[in-house]
Design a protein around this motif. Structure first.
Motif, PDB file in Angstrom:
ATOM      1  N   UNK A  15       0.833  -1.211   0.000  1.00 12.38           N
ATOM      2  CA  UNK A  15       0.000   0.000   0.000  1.00 12.38           C
ATOM      3  C   UNK A  15       0.869   1.264   0.000  1.00 12.38           C
ATOM      4  N   UNK A  16       1.941   1.243   0.773  1.00 12.45           N
ATOM      5  CA  UNK A  16       2.845   2.391   0.792  1.00 12.45           C
ATOM      6  C   UNK A  16       3.532   2.547  -0.562  1.00 12.45           C
ATOM      7  N   UNK A  17       3.920   1.420  -1.138  1.00 13.68           N
ATOM      8  CA  UNK A  17       4.539   1.454  -2.470  1.00 13.68           C
ATOM      9  C   UNK A  17       3.589   2.071  -3.494  1.00 13.68           C
ATOM     10  N   UNK A  18       2.321   1.698  -3.430  1.00 17.19           N
ATOM     11  CA  UNK A  18       1.327   2.268  -4.352  1.00 17.19           C
ATOM     12  C   UNK A  18       1.223   3.778  -4.156  1.00 17.19           C
ATOM     13  N   UNK A  19       1.249   4.227  -2.901  1.00 19.08           N
ATOM     14  CA  UNK A  19       1.172   5.665  -2.620  1.00 19.08           C
ATOM     15  C   UNK A  19       2.388   6.412  -3.170  1.00 19.08           C
ATOM     16  N   UNK A  20       3.564   5.849  -2.950  1.00 17.46           N
ATOM     17  CA  UNK A  20       4.777   6.506  -3.444  1.00 17.46           C
ATOM     18  C   UNK A  20       4.784   6.526  -4.974  1.00 17.46           C
ATOM     19  N   UNK A  21       4.441   5.404  -5.583  1.00 20.10           N
ATOM     20  CA  UNK A  21       4.422   5.327  -7.056  1.00 20.10           C
ATOM     21  C   UNK A  21       3.430   6.320  -7.648  1.00 20.10           C
ATOM     22  N   UNK A  22       2.243   6.415  -7.045  1.00 24.69           N
ATOM     23  CA  UNK A  22       1.229   7.348  -7.536  1.00 24.69           C
ATOM     24  C   UNK A  22       1.696   8.794  -7.369  1.00 24.69           C
TER      25      UNK A  22
END
Length: 240
Positions: A15-22
């Motif tokens: 979930x954190x990875x998705x936030x950073x990528x977005x």
């Protein structure tokens, strides 16, 4: 139980990875421009090991009395330990033994102590100047840090000290002053300070800003590193 915890951590990391990528996509930045540092304070060494198994390579702690035994217990794990808390000079010898980067350098006396202990330990310590955006000229902020007008002199002290490497700047979004509640503006100001620093010290490219609640604003401003704890590990247990 370990398998359950590993699954939980993996899901949180995703979930954190998705936030950073977005956030990178919105800012027009490549994902590899931003490094995740997981803040493991109050969580056990077993969690640190699980995080390492899940690919985490950078972890942070803010209290030496907790960090030192945890780092020793995980000495066989390929990790870079960041010290992010206000650092008393009587803890410097211990911190210099395990930390790869001290992100909370905010006064000349601390530079002197870090240099002495880095040389004693035969290590090179990366240093970030902690900038207090809530501090008036010459004052320190509530969360530690040097006022913006003190960054240049402190950076020169680090750059000239044996055993130390000037890596860049760090801030914590201020709770008071002109940037209170204005995280993006605060981090944009930090980027201006970083730009000035790099003019004199081109290798000092690291900008550590943003935590679980405001990592998107940090990425938008240009941070190279975000420090995330709660969003990965969960709500912190109270310290006894």
């Amino acid at each position: 139980m370990t398998d359950d915890r590993k699954t939980q951590l993996a899901e949180n990391l995703d979930r954190v990875e998705e936030r950073i990528s977005a956030a990178c996509a919105r800012a027009g930045r490549a994902r590899d421009e931003v490094t995740l540092i997981v803040v493991t304070k109050t969580y056990p060494a077993s969690d640190v090991r699980l995080l390492a198994e899940l690919g985490v390579r950078q972890v942070a702690e803010n209290r030496d009395q907790e960090a030192a035994p945890k780092a020793a217990e995980c000495a066989d794990v390929p990790l870079t330990w960041h010290f992010v808390g206000q650092l008393q000079t009587n803890k410097v010898r211990s911190v210099a033994g395990y930390a790869g980067i001290v992100q909370s350098v905010d006064r000349a006396r601390l530079v002197t102590a870090l240099s002495k202990e880095a040389v004693r330990a035969g290590r090179e310590l990366g240093c970030l100047i902690q900038v207090a955006l809530d501090a008036e000229a010459g004052e320190r902020g509530e969360r530690g840090g040097v006022a913006p007008d003190g960054v240049e002199a402190l950076a020169e002290a680090v750059a000239g000290a044996q055993g130390l490497r000037l890596d860049g700047v760090m801030t914590v979004a201020p709770l008071a002053g002109p940037y209170a509640g204005r995280e993006l503006a605060a981090f944009e100001r930090l980027m201006e300070i970083s730009s000035d620093l790099r003019a004199a010290h081109p290798a000092a490219t690291m900008v550590s800003a943003g935590m679980s609640a405001d990592l998107e604003e940090a990425v938008a401003a240009g941070a190279t590193h975000v420090r995330v704890g709660t969003a990965v590990l969960g709500v912190r247990p109270r310290l006894r």
